[in-house]
Design a protein around this motif. Structure first.
Motif, PDB file in Angstrom:
ATOM      1  N   HIS A   1       0.848  -1.195   0.000  1.00  0.00           N
ATOM      2  CA  HIS A   1       0.000   0.000   0.000  1.00  0.00           C
ATOM      3  C   HIS A   1       0.880   1.241   0.000  1.00  0.00           C
ATOM      4  N   TYR A   2       0.446   2.259  -0.744  1.00  0.00           N
ATOM      5  CA  TYR A   2       1.030   3.602  -0.574  1.00  0.00           C
ATOM      6  C   TYR A   2      -0.068   4.440   0.064  1.00  0.00           C
ATOM      7  N   GLY A   3      -0.033   4.619   1.361  1.00  0.00           N
ATOM      8  CA  GLY A   3      -1.146   5.310   1.998  1.00  0.00           C
ATOM      9  C   GLY A   3      -2.421   4.550   1.688  1.00  0.00           C
ATOM     10  N   LYS A   4      -3.348   5.224   1.020  1.00  0.00           N
ATOM     11  CA  LYS A   4      -4.623   4.553   0.721  1.00  0.00           C
ATOM     12  C   LYS A   4      -4.577   3.795  -0.606  1.00  0.00           C
ATOM     13  N   VAL A   5      -3.569   4.078  -1.425  1.00  0.00           N
ATOM     14  CA  VAL A   5      -3.487   3.420  -2.732  1.00  0.00           C
ATOM     15  C   VAL A   5      -2.991   1.989  -2.545  1.00  0.00           C
ATOM     16  N   VAL A   6      -3.738   1.043  -3.076  1.00  0.00           N
ATOM     17  CA  VAL A   6      -3.301  -0.351  -3.026  1.00  0.00           C
ATOM     18  C   VAL A   6      -2.601  -0.642  -4.349  1.00  0.00           C
ATOM     19  N   ALA A   7      -1.280  -0.674  -4.327  1.00  0.00           N
ATOM     20  CA  ALA A   7      -0.532  -0.845  -5.576  1.00  0.00           C
ATOM     21  C   ALA A   7      -0.403  -2.323  -5.923  1.00  0.00           C
ATOM     22  N   VAL A   8      -0.153  -3.144  -4.913  1.00  0.00           N
ATOM     23  CA  VAL A   8      -0.063  -4.593  -5.136  1.00  0.00           C
ATOM     24  C   VAL A   8      -1.013  -5.252  -4.144  1.00  0.00           C
TER      25      VAL A   8
ATOM     26  N   GLY B   1       1.190  -5.752 -18.063  1.00  0.00           N
ATOM     27  CA  GLY B   1       0.006  -5.114 -17.493  1.00  0.00           C
ATOM     28  C   GLY B   1      -0.045  -3.667 -17.889  1.00  0.00           C
ATOM     29  N   PRO B   2      -1.229  -3.058 -17.773  1.00  0.00           N
ATOM     30  CA  PRO B   2      -1.370  -1.660 -18.190  1.00  0.00           C
ATOM     31  C   PRO B   2      -0.677  -0.708 -17.210  1.00  0.00           C
ATOM     32  N   ASN B   3      -0.632   0.569 -17.546  1.00  0.00           N
ATOM     33  CA  ASN B   3      -0.050   1.574 -16.653  1.00  0.00           C
ATOM     34  C   ASN B   3      -0.748   1.524 -15.298  1.00  0.00           C
ATOM     35  N   GLY B   4       0.045   1.591 -14.244  1.00  0.00           N
ATOM     36  CA  GLY B   4      -0.531   1.627 -12.897  1.00  0.00           C
ATOM     37  C   GLY B   4      -0.976   0.274 -12.382  1.00  0.00           C
ATOM     38  N   ALA B   5      -0.647  -0.803 -13.096  1.00  0.00           N
ATOM     39  CA  ALA B   5      -1.087  -2.134 -12.670  1.00  0.00           C
ATOM     40  C   ALA B   5      -0.371  -2.579 -11.395  1.00  0.00           C
ATOM     41  N   GLY B   6       0.815  -2.017 -11.146  1.00  0.00           N
ATOM     42  CA  GLY B   6       1.575  -2.414  -9.962  1.00  0.00           C
ATOM     43  C   GLY B   6       2.834  -3.182 -10.292  1.00  0.00           C
ATOM     44  N   LYS B   7       3.245  -3.173 -11.556  1.00  0.00           N
ATOM     45  CA  LYS B   7       4.425  -3.939 -11.962  1.00  0.00           C
ATOM     46  C   LYS B   7       5.691  -3.401 -11.299  1.00  0.00           C
ATOM     47  N   THR B   8       5.896  -2.068 -11.436  1.00  0.00           N
ATOM     48  CA  THR B   8       7.108  -1.476 -10.873  1.00  0.00           C
ATOM     49  C   THR B   8       7.147  -1.668  -9.368  1.00  0.00           C
ATOM     50  N   THR B   9       5.998  -1.458  -8.724  1.00  0.00           N
ATOM     51  CA  THR B   9       5.945  -1.619  -7.271  1.00  0.00           C
ATOM     52  C   THR B   9       6.335  -3.043  -6.891  1.00  0.00           C
ATOM     53  N   ALA B  10       5.739  -4.033  -7.574  1.00  0.00           N
ATOM     54  CA  ALA B  10       6.034  -5.424  -7.251  1.00  0.00           C
ATOM     55  C   ALA B  10       7.519  -5.712  -7.460  1.00  0.00           C
TER      56      ALA B  10
ATOM     57  N   LEU C   1      16.196   0.215 -13.156  1.00  0.00           N
ATOM     58  CA  LEU C   1      14.923   0.777 -12.706  1.00  0.00           C
ATOM     59  C   LEU C   1      14.169   1.337 -13.902  1.00  0.00           C
ATOM     60  N   GLN C   2      12.867   1.567 -13.703  1.00  0.00           N
ATOM     61  CA  GLN C   2      12.089   2.133 -14.807  1.00  0.00           C
ATOM     62  C   GLN C   2      12.643   3.492 -15.211  1.00  0.00           C
ATOM     63  N   GLU C   3      13.031   4.307 -14.210  1.00  0.00           N
ATOM     64  CA  GLU C   3      13.690   5.561 -14.567  1.00  0.00           C
ATOM     65  C   GLU C   3      14.779   5.878 -13.554  1.00  0.00           C
TER      66      GLU C   3
HETATM   67  N1  LIG Z   1       5.429   6.494  -4.512  1.00  0.00           N
HETATM   68  C1  LIG Z   1       4.106   6.296  -4.714  1.00  0.00           C
HETATM   69  N2  LIG Z   1       3.209   6.900  -3.909  1.00  0.00           N
HETATM   70  C2  LIG Z   1       1.889   6.696  -4.099  1.00  0.00           C
HETATM   71  N3  LIG Z   1       1.365   5.938  -5.044  1.00  0.00           N
HETATM   72  C3  LIG Z   1       2.214   5.300  -5.872  1.00  0.00           C
HETATM   73  C4  LIG Z   1       3.627   5.462  -5.750  1.00  0.00           C
HETATM   74  N4  LIG Z   1       4.226   4.736  -6.713  1.00  0.00           N
HETATM   75  C5  LIG Z   1       3.216   4.146  -7.402  1.00  0.00           C
HETATM   76  N5  LIG Z   1       2.026   4.484  -6.892  1.00  0.00           N
HETATM   77  C6  LIG Z   1       0.702   4.018  -7.364  1.00  0.00           C
HETATM   78  O1  LIG Z   1       0.711   2.613  -7.320  1.00  0.00           O
HETATM   79  C7  LIG Z   1       0.072   2.085  -8.463  1.00  0.00           C
HETATM   80  C8  LIG Z   1       1.010   1.119  -9.167  1.00  0.00           C
HETATM   81  O2  LIG Z   1       2.099   1.835  -9.721  1.00  0.00           O
HETATM   82  P1  LIG Z   1       3.297   1.140 -10.492  1.00  0.00           P
HETATM   83  O3  LIG Z   1       4.324   2.161 -10.727  1.00  0.00           O
HETATM   84  O4  LIG Z   1       3.698  -0.060  -9.713  1.00  0.00           O
HETATM   85  O5  LIG Z   1       2.598   0.724 -11.841  1.00  0.00           O
HETATM   86  P2  LIG Z   1       3.238   0.051 -13.151  1.00  0.00           P
HETATM   87  O6  LIG Z   1       2.507  -1.190 -13.372  1.00  0.00           O
HETATM   88  O7  LIG Z   1       4.707  -0.040 -13.042  1.00  0.00           O
HETATM   89  O8  LIG Z   1       2.827   1.118 -14.253  1.00  0.00           O
HETATM   90  P3  LIG Z   1       3.633   1.596 -15.573  1.00  0.00           P
HETATM   91  O9  LIG Z   1       3.337   0.612 -16.638  1.00  0.00           O
HETATM   92  O10 LIG Z   1       2.984   2.893 -15.869  1.00  0.00           O
HETATM   93  O11 LIG Z   1       5.053   1.697 -15.224  1.00  0.00           O
HETATM   94  C9  LIG Z   1      -0.344   3.265  -9.305  1.00  0.00           C
HETATM   95  O12 LIG Z   1      -1.712   3.505  -9.060  1.00  0.00           O
HETATM   96  C10 LIG Z   1       0.461   4.398  -8.799  1.00  0.00           C
HETATM   97  O13 LIG Z   1      -0.260   5.586  -8.881  1.00  0.00           O
END
Ligand SMILES: Nc1ncnc2c1ncn2[C@@H]1O[C@H](COP(=O)(O)OP(=O)(O)OP(=O)(O)O)[C@@H](O)[C@H]1O
Ligand SMILES: [Mg+2]
Lengths: 311, 341
Positions: free
Chosen positions: A17-24, A41-50, A87-89
């Motif tokens: 979780h990022y605060g209230k956002v459930v990323a994974v 997965g699409p943008n924001g799917a949670g790939k980078t977070t995972a 890293l992604q960036e």
């Molecule tokens: N540092 C952060 N603080 C708050 N929310 C975040 C943070 N990083 C990512 N998120 C949120 O977590 C969710 C997953 O983000 P993530 O970067 O893991 O997606 P992704 O699958 O890698 O997307 P992309 O294909 O665009 O790279 C998104 O809704 C994003 O807004």
């Protein structure tokens, strides 16, 4: 955690979780040694977070992660000796040269490859003495990959490594990854490019809203669609889906954004019947496209959305 | 080469490849010293401008005052004298007939001195006999000129700002670019990263202090009276204390705007209070305890003791330890809260 003896990565119940956002939102995965594993997965799917949790860069909210047999925390530096990361960036220092940066990264590893060799691998020999600030976007990306490769890693994480690369550089990177596979190294990559995942990955996980919605070899996932080919069309006025799956050769009919998508055995077996069907309903075709079934279609069939806006 | 060596080299390269950083670190303090030194040197040696207004004794008084080289005397009409006064071209107006009439601003120290000298010259020319003989023994005291006050202050100020910017700004920039995150994803020892900054800072420090000291020496004949090793030790302790303070400001944020705000918040009070341009004695007594705890005050006072009063290592041991305490405290806080990602 039981798991495979030979697992490069084991993940159980991963939540972030990022605060209230459930990323994974609860992921279980096993990646075998020597495997090339893709996260789609699409943008924001949670790939980078995972991936960043797997890399030990983000603490998970819940769940367990083991990488090359150890958990993050104890002996982190020893583990990092064996892991390469892009890293992604990352914006590397502007006023250092390509050669200087790769040398710095090489100095961190006990068994680093010679910097010149890695620079050649990613095709940056000519830019060896150029400042990072004078590189193009794709060249910077390749430099980031050189930094990931220089430690001769057993496990390589690449987060969207080919985004922004031209076709030749993309193919060159594919060859690098195939080379890693041949030497028994494990690669985990995220990508938006289906053809890339189909070509490189032994297995892929399709991720949406923080969950794995499909997992398997690309061939098996595509096979689940039932058809070899995909027919996509849209009409004016729009038609309902009734009767589409009864057309000859149609294995599955589904919505893909503003279009219909049919998984079919053969294009020629279905299209004439489809045209009759539409004519009977007074709908005119506004678009018709056919292609070989791909992971993209798997995603569409599972979510009703397309993976990329431009796809 | 070792990771520490590679990273230290990178620090040095990044610095000298950034012309703006080089100017602010080396050029700016020298220019500032030049400007202030020139302004104040002229102030001390320029003769006092005196106008003598029309009257029966105008010519005689012009003649008497002109014999003293410390006056620049001119005869002028009333209107002209008033204008010269207004525009700051004259500090003293001499008029009257048998009685001498002076017009001047008593708050202005140059004017007060000019009045006393002018009066004595006119009285003596008119036949005043002084009862006692006077012997004067003029010395140009070392360490008493304004530029001598200024040079150590500039060294202190420069150590503060270059240490803070060189660490705070660069680290926050690296965090913003996710370079810190990339580095902790390698087996790099985190201590090496900090150490590379410290070592690079020491290299710059030696150059910075040498530039200002040499500049003072060559242009204004400001000599270091005390011990050079003491100067080196105190500068080092100061640089480390400010490096620590810079690290504290840079420990968590990834916004360069935030970190420059925080650094200015820390530095501005010290620019004013810590005796860079004027002495701390001008502030009220109740502020003194606070002022003398500030690291820049400690550093400036110690540098002045060395440069102007000939202090050696023993005399500056106390400020050295005070700065070392600042270093330990700031590093302890910063490393505890430092954020890599
Ligand atoms: N540092 C952060 N603080 C708050 N929310 C975040 C943070 N990083 C990512 N998120 C949120 O977590 C969710 C997953 O983000 P993530 O970067 O893991 O997606 P992704 O699958 O890698 O997307 P992309 O294909 O665009 O790279 C998104 O809704 C994003 O807004
Ligand atoms: Mg991502």
């Amino acid at each position: 955690m039981g798991g495979l003896v030979d697992a490069a990565i084991e993940v159980r119940g991963l939540v972030k979780h990022y605060g209230k956002v459930v990323a994974v939102n609860g992921i279980d995965l096993d990646v075998a040694r020597g495997e090339c594993f893709g996260l789609l997965g699409p943008n924001g799917a949670g790939k980078t977070t995972a991936v960043e949790v797997l890399e030990g860069l983000l603490p998970p909210t819940a769940g367990e992660v083991r990488v090359l047999g150890s958990a993050w925390g104890q002996g982190g530096r020893r583990l990092r000796q064996r892991i390469g990361i892009a890293l992604q960036e990352t914006h590397l220092a502007d006023r250092l040269t390509v050669g200087e940066i790769v040398r710095i990264f090489a100095s961190f590893y006990d068994h680093a490859r010679p910097p010149g060799e890695v620079i050649a691998t990613v095709g940056l020999e000519e830019k060896r003495d150029a400042w990072v600030m004078k590189l193009s976007g794709g060249q910077r990306q390749r430099l980031a990959i050189a930094c990931a490769l220089v430690g001769e890693p057993d496990l390589l994480f690449l987060d969207e490594p080919t985004t922004g690369l031209d076709p030749a550089s993309r193919r060159a990177l594919w060859e690098i990854i195939e080379g890693m596979k041949r030497r028994g190294r494990t690669v985990v990559l995220t990508t938006h490019y289906m053809e890339e995942a189909e070509r490189l990955c032994d297995r892929v996980a399709i991720v949406d809203h923080g969950k794995v919605i499909a997992l398997g070899t690309p061939a098996a996932l595509i096979g689940r669609l039932g058809g070899e080919q995909v027919v996509e069309f849209s009409t004016a006025p729009d038609v309902s889906g009734d009767g589409l799956d009864a057309l000859p050769g149609v294995r599955r009919a589904g919505r893909a954004g503003d279009r219909w998508s049919l998984a079919v055995d053969t294009v020629h077996g279905t299209v004439p019947a489809l045209l009759d069907h539409l004519r009977g309903r007074g709908a005119a075709l506004t678009a018709l496209a056919t292609h070989q079934a791909s992971l993209e279609d798997v995603f569409v069939s599972l979510t009703g959305r397309t993976l990329r806006d431009d796809a | 080469m070792s990771p520490l060596g590679e990273m230290t080299l990178a620090r040095l390269r990044e610095f000298y490849r950034e012309p703006a950083a080089v100017f602010w670190t080396f050029g700016f303090p020298a220019l500032l010293a030049l400007a202030l030194g020139v302004a104040f040197r002229e102030g001390a040696t320029r003769p006092a401008a005196v106008v003598v207004t029309p009257g029966p004794r105008q010519a005689e008084r012009v003649d008497v005052l002109s014999r003293d080289p410390r006056f620049a005397v001119s005869a002028a009409g009333e209107g002209e004298a008033a204008a010269a006064f207004r525009e700051g071209r004259a500090v003293l107006e001499v008029g009257g007939g048998e009685a001498i009439r002076f017009r001047y601003d008593p708050i202005h120290p140059d004017a007060e001195v000019a009045r006393m000298r002018a009066e004595a010259a006119i009285q003596q020319a008119a036949g005043r006999a002084d009862p006692l003989a006077v012997e004067t023994d003029p010395v140009t005291a070392r360490g008493a000129r304004y530029i001598e006050f200024l040079v150590p202050g500039l060294i202190g100020m420069n150590i503060m700002s270059s240490s803070m910017w060189g660490i705070g700004w660069v680290m926050v920039e690296a965090r913003k670019r996710k370079l810190l995150k990339r580095l902790v994803a390698t087996p790099m020892r985190r201590g090496d990263y900090f150490l590379s900054f410290v070592i690079a800072r020491l290299v710059f420090l030696a150059t910075e202090v040498a530039v200002i000291v040499l500049f003072g020496r060559l242009v204004f004949d400001v000599e270091v009276q005390g011990s050079l090793p003491a100067l080196a030790l105190v500068s080092l302790a100061g640089a480390m204390a400010f490096a620590g303070l810079g690290l504290v400001t840079a420990s968590r944020t990834s916004s360069t705007e935030t970190v420059s705000g925080l650094m200015n918040l820390a530095m501005l009070p010290m620019f004013v209070l810590s005796g860079v341009f004027f002495s701390t004695v001008h502030f009220p007594d109740w502020m003194q305890p606070v002022i003398h705890v500030l690291p820049l005050t400690v550093l400036n006072d110690a540098l002045r003791a060395i440069v102007n009063q000939g202090a050696g290592p023993i005399e500056v041991a106390a400020p050295f330890l005070a700065l070392a305490a600042w270093t330990v405290a700031t590093f302890a806080v910063a490393l505890r809260v430092f954020k890599w990602t």
